[in-house]
Design an enzyme around this catalytic site. Structure first.
Site, PDB file in Angstrom:
ATOM      1  N   THR A  55     -35.888  17.053 -17.331  1.00  0.00           N
ATOM      2  CA  THR A  55     -35.582  17.180 -15.899  1.00  0.00           C
ATOM      3  C   THR A  55     -34.071  17.277 -15.686  1.00  0.00           C
ATOM      4  O   THR A  55     -33.302  16.613 -16.385  1.00  0.00           O
ATOM      5  CB  THR A  55     -36.118  15.923 -15.163  1.00  0.00           C
ATOM      6  N   LYS A  81     -36.222  26.795  -7.798  1.00  0.00           N
ATOM      7  CA  LYS A  81     -35.381  25.742  -8.396  1.00  0.00           C
ATOM      8  C   LYS A  81     -34.718  24.903  -7.302  1.00  0.00           C
ATOM      9  O   LYS A  81     -34.206  25.448  -6.327  1.00  0.00           O
ATOM     10  CB  LYS A  81     -34.323  26.365  -9.308  1.00  0.00           C
ATOM     11  N   SER A  93     -48.448  19.690 -14.402  1.00  0.00           N
ATOM     12  CA  SER A  93     -48.988  20.844 -13.663  1.00  0.00           C
ATOM     13  C   SER A  93     -47.917  21.880 -13.336  1.00  0.00           C
ATOM     14  O   SER A  93     -48.219  22.943 -12.801  1.00  0.00           O
ATOM     15  CB  SER A  93     -49.613  20.369 -12.347  1.00  0.00           C
ATOM     16  N   GLY A  94     -46.645  21.572 -13.658  1.00  0.00           N
ATOM     17  CA  GLY A  94     -45.538  22.451 -13.269  1.00  0.00           C
ATOM     18  C   GLY A  94     -45.366  23.632 -14.222  1.00  0.00           C
ATOM     19  O   GLY A  94     -46.137  23.815 -15.164  1.00  0.00           O
ATOM     20  N   HIS A 113     -31.298  31.582 -11.463  1.00  0.00           N
ATOM     21  CA  HIS A 113     -32.640  31.020 -11.639  1.00  0.00           C
ATOM     22  C   HIS A 113     -33.574  31.476 -10.521  1.00  0.00           C
ATOM     23  O   HIS A 113     -33.121  31.977  -9.486  1.00  0.00           O
ATOM     24  CB  HIS A 113     -32.602  29.487 -11.659  1.00  0.00           C
ATOM     25  N   PRO A 142     -30.676  18.816 -20.617  1.00  0.00           N
ATOM     26  CA  PRO A 142     -30.863  19.733 -19.496  1.00  0.00           C
ATOM     27  C   PRO A 142     -31.344  21.100 -19.943  1.00  0.00           C
ATOM     28  O   PRO A 142     -31.803  21.893 -19.117  1.00  0.00           O
ATOM     29  CB  PRO A 142     -29.468  19.823 -18.863  1.00  0.00           C
TER      30      PRO A 142
HETATM   31  N1  LIG Z   1     -34.585  20.990 -20.117  1.00  0.00           N
HETATM   32  C1  LIG Z   1     -35.031  22.253 -20.046  1.00  0.00           C
HETATM   33  O1  LIG Z   1     -34.971  23.012 -21.022  1.00  0.00           O
HETATM   34  C2  LIG Z   1     -35.643  22.724 -18.784  1.00  0.00           C
HETATM   35  C3  LIG Z   1     -35.591  21.926 -17.684  1.00  0.00           C
HETATM   36  N2  LIG Z   1     -36.234  22.282 -16.548  1.00  0.00           N
HETATM   37  C4  LIG Z   1     -36.236  21.282 -15.483  1.00  0.00           C
HETATM   38  O2  LIG Z   1     -37.516  20.654 -15.481  1.00  0.00           O
HETATM   39  C5  LIG Z   1     -37.847  20.228 -14.170  1.00  0.00           C
HETATM   40  C6  LIG Z   1     -39.207  20.798 -13.772  1.00  0.00           C
HETATM   41  O3  LIG Z   1     -39.111  22.203 -13.690  1.00  0.00           O
HETATM   42  P1  LIG Z   1     -40.394  23.089 -13.342  1.00  0.00           P
HETATM   43  O4  LIG Z   1     -41.466  22.858 -14.348  1.00  0.00           O
HETATM   44  O5  LIG Z   1     -39.898  24.450 -13.103  1.00  0.00           O
HETATM   45  O6  LIG Z   1     -40.818  22.423 -11.929  1.00  0.00           O
HETATM   46  P2  LIG Z   1     -42.202  22.517 -11.143  1.00  0.00           P
HETATM   47  O7  LIG Z   1     -41.876  22.313  -9.719  1.00  0.00           O
HETATM   48  O8  LIG Z   1     -42.950  23.730 -11.547  1.00  0.00           O
HETATM   49  O9  LIG Z   1     -43.040  21.259 -11.683  1.00  0.00           O
HETATM   50  C7  LIG Z   1     -42.697  19.939 -11.333  1.00  0.00           C
HETATM   51  C8  LIG Z   1     -43.743  18.996 -11.866  1.00  0.00           C
HETATM   52  O10 LIG Z   1     -43.340  17.665 -11.571  1.00  0.00           O
HETATM   53  C9  LIG Z   1     -44.351  17.027 -10.803  1.00  0.00           C
HETATM   54  N3  LIG Z   1     -43.743  16.153  -9.795  1.00  0.00           N
HETATM   55  C10 LIG Z   1     -42.924  16.498  -8.795  1.00  0.00           C
HETATM   56  N4  LIG Z   1     -42.598  15.429  -8.061  1.00  0.00           N
HETATM   57  C11 LIG Z   1     -43.244  14.380  -8.623  1.00  0.00           C
HETATM   58  C12 LIG Z   1     -43.321  13.020  -8.314  1.00  0.00           C
HETATM   59  N5  LIG Z   1     -42.669  12.504  -7.276  1.00  0.00           N
HETATM   60  N6  LIG Z   1     -44.086  12.219  -9.111  1.00  0.00           N
HETATM   61  C13 LIG Z   1     -44.750  12.729 -10.166  1.00  0.00           C
HETATM   62  N7  LIG Z   1     -44.723  14.038 -10.499  1.00  0.00           N
HETATM   63  C14 LIG Z   1     -43.968  14.847  -9.736  1.00  0.00           C
HETATM   64  C15 LIG Z   1     -45.107  18.147 -10.136  1.00  0.00           C
HETATM   65  O11 LIG Z   1     -46.416  17.687  -9.810  1.00  0.00           O
HETATM   66  P3  LIG Z   1     -47.154  18.213  -8.482  1.00  0.00           P
HETATM   67  O12 LIG Z   1     -47.519  19.626  -8.800  1.00  0.00           O
HETATM   68  O13 LIG Z   1     -48.277  17.307  -8.336  1.00  0.00           O
HETATM   69  O14 LIG Z   1     -46.137  18.122  -7.376  1.00  0.00           O
HETATM   70  C16 LIG Z   1     -45.120  19.193 -11.244  1.00  0.00           C
HETATM   71  O15 LIG Z   1     -46.109  18.886 -12.199  1.00  0.00           O
HETATM   72  C17 LIG Z   1     -36.695  20.673 -13.273  1.00  0.00           C
HETATM   73  O16 LIG Z   1     -35.786  19.604 -13.137  1.00  0.00           O
HETATM   74  C18 LIG Z   1     -36.040  21.795 -14.091  1.00  0.00           C
HETATM   75  O17 LIG Z   1     -34.691  21.983 -13.780  1.00  0.00           O
HETATM   76  C19 LIG Z   1     -36.917  23.445 -16.442  1.00  0.00           C
HETATM   77  C20 LIG Z   1     -36.966  24.294 -17.492  1.00  0.00           C
HETATM   78  C21 LIG Z   1     -36.326  24.012 -18.755  1.00  0.00           C
HETATM   79  O1  LIG Z   2     -35.282  24.920 -13.360  1.00  0.00           O
HETATM   80  C1  LIG Z   2     -35.337  25.704 -14.326  1.00  0.00           C
HETATM   81  O2  LIG Z   2     -36.157  26.643 -14.370  1.00  0.00           O
HETATM   82  C2  LIG Z   2     -34.415  25.492 -15.439  1.00  0.00           C
HETATM   83  N1  LIG Z   2     -33.708  24.407 -15.439  1.00  0.00           N
HETATM   84  C3  LIG Z   2     -32.820  23.970 -16.445  1.00  0.00           C
HETATM   85  C4  LIG Z   2     -31.412  23.805 -15.899  1.00  0.00           C
HETATM   86  O3  LIG Z   2     -31.256  23.342 -14.744  1.00  0.00           O
HETATM   87  O4  LIG Z   2     -30.459  24.107 -16.600  1.00  0.00           O
HETATM   88  C5  LIG Z   2     -32.922  24.757 -17.714  1.00  0.00           C
HETATM   89  C6  LIG Z   2     -33.249  26.207 -17.547  1.00  0.00           C
HETATM   90  O5  LIG Z   2     -32.106  26.884 -17.185  1.00  0.00           O
HETATM   91  C7  LIG Z   2     -34.399  26.437 -16.583  1.00  0.00           C
END
Ligand SMILES: NC(=O)C1=CN([C@@H]2O[C@H](COP(=O)(O)OP(=O)(O)OC[C@H]3O[C@@H](n4cnc5c(N)ncnc54)[C@H](OP(=O)(O)O)[C@@H]3O)[C@@H](O)[C@H]2O)C=CC1
Ligand SMILES: O=C(O)C1=N[C@H](C(=O)O)C[C@H](O)C1
Length: 266
Positions: free
Chosen positions: A101, A161, A13-14, A157, A125
């Site tokens: 994550t 975040k 859902s994120g 960011h 990451p």
């Molecule tokens: N590797 C990459 O290229 C990228 C990495 N990221 C990373 O991805 C992660 C998520 O980012 P983002 O989508 O922006 O975050 P969001 O906050 O938008 O989404 C987080 C998601 O995780 C779920 N969640 C949170 N806590 C729990 C839990 N305890 N148990 C189960 N589900 C949980 C949430 O569900 P609910 O809504 O129900 O709380 C939601 O679906 C971050 O760590 C970010 O840094 C982000 C972008 C790119």
């Molecule tokens: O939380 C984000 O949005 C992102 N997280 C990743 C990170 O911590 O490097 C990747 C991207 O920069 C977006």
């Protein structure tokens, strides 16, 4: 025609989860079969594509067994504690796991390595192909600019975040420290305040900006005498992270157990 790759998502859902739902529905070789959210989610039971104005027939669930029941691979962009739960579930079922994550500490990174002895795990990451090309450029620049250049990493960011510095900035620091014969722990400077004194040579400095809806910017500066080299990556959308994750999932589904990185699948 070969059957579609059956993908489950954690954090569905994120911001990243919804971009992945959209990209999976738009792809011709992937199928969404599970959509995990937190037990506190106000969207439990809702169609995973409802927020995109579509219907996909997969409902948000907080039950990992249900989410993974028909999956060939799990893609997880959520929170550290939730990704660690995904790891346990995938180990039990023998399922490949792509983790996007960020925010893992050293002990949790060790846990990823342990899981890699039993199942294929790819932790990245940043799953953007472009960012991973930048990593290679930084490695080369750090090796060649080994003396006389101060390295500074500036990342920016969105206001939501929860971890800092970003996982990408930390990986950039690791890559450059290693290229110069150090560990990041030996050379990182994460904060400066008050009377800091002059900058010490050989350090890698980090600066963090958080605000508004900035998707993700990373700039690395090599600051020398009379010149400054900057290598930057700026995201204007999350689509490239999602496309990189699908690329990684297609690749990981056919790998032996191990802890892999994005560079392994490029
Ligand atoms: N590797 C990459 O290229 C990228 C990495 N990221 C990373 O991805 C992660 C998520 O980012 P983002 O989508 O922006 O975050 P969001 O906050 O938008 O989404 C987080 C998601 O995780 C779920 N969640 C949170 N806590 C729990 C839990 N305890 N148990 C189960 N589900 C949980 C949430 O569900 P609910 O809504 O129900 O709380 C939601 O679906 C971050 O760590 C970010 O840094 C982000 C972008 C790119
Ligand atoms: O939380 C984000 O949005 C992102 N997280 C990743 C990170 O911590 O490097 C990747 C991207 O920069 C977006």
């Amino acid at each position: 025609m070969s059957p579609r790759l059956r993908i489950a998502l954690a954090g569905a859902s994120g911001r990243m989860g919804q971009m992945l739902v959209q990209q999976i529905l738009a792809s011709s070789d992937c199928l969404l079969v599970g959509a995990g959210v937190s037990p506190q989610s106000g969207q439990l039971g809702q169609d995973a594509a409802q927020g995109l104005g579509q219907t996909c027939g997969v409902r948000f669930s907080a039950d990992l067994n249900e989410v993974l029941a028909d999956a060939q691979v799990l893609i997880d962009y959520s929170r550290v504690e939730s990704s660690l739960r995904s790891l346990v579930a995938c180990e039990t079922l023998g399922l490949p796991l792509v983790i996007g994550t960020t925010g893992f500490g050293p002990g949790e990174r060790e846990r990823l390595a342990q899981a890699g002895q039993r199942i294929p795990v790819l932790w990245a990451p940043n799953t953007s192909i472009g960012v991973n090309v930048v990593m290679a450029l930084l490695e080369q620049a750090a090796r060649q600019l080994n003396a006389g250049y101060d390295i500074e990493i500036v990342e920016a960011h969105h206001r939501h975040k929860v971890d800092a510095p970003s996982g990408t900035a930390l990986q950039m620091g690791e890559v450059m420290a290693r290229a110069q014969g150090h560990s990041l722990a030996e050379v990182a400077t994460y904060t400066r305040e008050g009377h800091t004194g002059p900058r010490e040579a050989g350090r890698i400095g980090f600066s963090t900006v958080r605000g508004g809806d900035i998707v993700g910017d990373h700039t690395v500066m090599f600051c020398g005498e009379g010149e400054r080299i900057e290598i930057a990556h700026k995201s204007s959308s999350r689509v490239h992270y999602a496309q990189g994750a699908l690329h990684a999932a297609r690749w990981l589904a056919n790998q032996a157990p191990g802890l892999y990185a994005m560079r392994d699948c490029l």
